[in-house]
Motif scaffolding. Structure first.
Motif, PDB file in Angstrom:
ATOM      1  N   UNK A  17       0.807  -1.220   0.000  1.00  0.00           N
ATOM      2  CA  UNK A  17       0.000   0.000   0.000  1.00  0.00           C
ATOM      3  C   UNK A  17       0.836   1.264   0.000  1.00  0.00           C
ATOM      4  N   UNK A  18       1.980   1.211   0.613  1.00  0.00           N
ATOM      5  CA  UNK A  18       2.940   2.319   0.614  1.00  0.00           C
ATOM      6  C   UNK A  18       4.266   1.739   1.087  1.00  0.00           C
ATOM      7  N   UNK A  19       5.346   2.500   1.012  1.00  0.00           N
ATOM      8  CA  UNK A  19       6.630   1.943   1.464  1.00  0.00           C
ATOM      9  C   UNK A  19       6.529   1.387   2.891  1.00  0.00           C
ATOM     10  N   UNK A  20       6.853   0.121   3.030  1.00  0.00           N
ATOM     11  CA  UNK A  20       6.846  -0.512   4.346  1.00  0.00           C
ATOM     12  C   UNK A  20       5.486  -0.981   4.828  1.00  0.00           C
ATOM     13  N   UNK A  21       4.437  -0.769   4.026  1.00  0.00           N
ATOM     14  CA  UNK A  21       3.094  -1.185   4.434  1.00  0.00           C
ATOM     15  C   UNK A  21       2.564  -2.213   3.444  1.00  0.00           C
ATOM     16  N   UNK A  22       2.346  -3.413   3.949  1.00  0.00           N
ATOM     17  CA  UNK A  22       1.878  -4.516   3.127  1.00  0.00           C
ATOM     18  C   UNK A  22       0.617  -5.100   3.753  1.00  0.00           C
ATOM     19  N   UNK A  23      -0.357  -5.432   2.922  1.00  0.00           N
ATOM     20  CA  UNK A  23      -1.573  -6.068   3.393  1.00  0.00           C
ATOM     21  C   UNK A  23      -1.694  -7.423   2.706  1.00  0.00           C
ATOM     22  N   UNK A  65      -2.130  -5.924   9.115  1.00  0.00           N
ATOM     23  CA  UNK A  65      -1.409  -6.338   7.920  1.00  0.00           C
ATOM     24  C   UNK A  65      -1.873  -7.622   7.270  1.00  0.00           C
ATOM     25  N   UNK A  66      -2.935  -8.252   7.798  1.00  0.00           N
ATOM     26  CA  UNK A  66      -3.384  -9.517   7.193  1.00  0.00           C
ATOM     27  C   UNK A  66      -4.868  -9.758   7.446  1.00  0.00           C
ATOM     28  N   UNK A  67      -5.549 -10.196   6.396  1.00  0.00           N
ATOM     29  CA  UNK A  67      -6.936 -10.645   6.476  1.00  0.00           C
ATOM     30  C   UNK A  67      -6.964 -12.089   6.039  1.00  0.00           C
ATOM     31  N   UNK A  68      -7.726 -12.911   6.753  1.00  0.00           N
ATOM     32  CA  UNK A  68      -7.830 -14.312   6.383  1.00  0.00           C
ATOM     33  C   UNK A  68      -9.291 -14.742   6.464  1.00  0.00           C
TER      34      UNK A  68
END
Length: 128
Positions: free
Chosen positions: A34-40, A60-63
């Motif tokens: 989503x942006x530098x250093x931000x991952x989903x 940072x995570x959906x399951x």
């Protein structure tokens, strides 16, 4: 995997290749930076528990956990415009979360052929 959020509605949309991966391995994982250093991370996981679907949300995570039997019943109806749908507890007692997963109908028609009228099933592509 495409995810759409609209209020208390969450929609997961996948194509036939992602469906095959999900059925084959029991899980489907994608990630968005989503942006530098931000991952989903987004996951769909098949389970054999009969207690229905569940959504687990962590930083940072959906399951999304789906009962395998429900998904197999849904796959037998493809191609279709309907979603495999669930009503889950939301963040507030009076706001349930409506979750749906669907396979892109155009991709399904290309891969499976159109559904036969009156039978509820797609034609067998191996039949001559």
């Amino acid at each position: 995997m495409k995810i759409q959020i609209n209020g208390q509605q969450l929609r997961f949309r996948i194509d036939e290749d992602a469906l095959a991966e999900l059925l084959d391995s029991g899980h489907l994982t994608r990630s968005s930076h989503l942006s530098p250093g931000v991952r989903l991370v987004q996951r769909i996981v098949l389970g054999d528990a009969p207690d229905g679907a569940a959504l687990q949300v962590e930083p940072g995570a959906w399951s999304l956990r789906l009962p395998r039997a429900d998904l197999l019943d849904y796959v037998a109806r493809l191609p279709c415009r309907d979603a495999l749908a669930y009503v889950l507890p939301g963040g507030a007692a009076d706001a349930p979360l409506y979750v749906g997963i669907e396979v892109d109908v155009r991709d399904s028609v290309r891969r499976r052929g159109p559904r036969r009228r009156g039978t509820g099933t797609a034609p067998d592509p191996t039949a001559e």
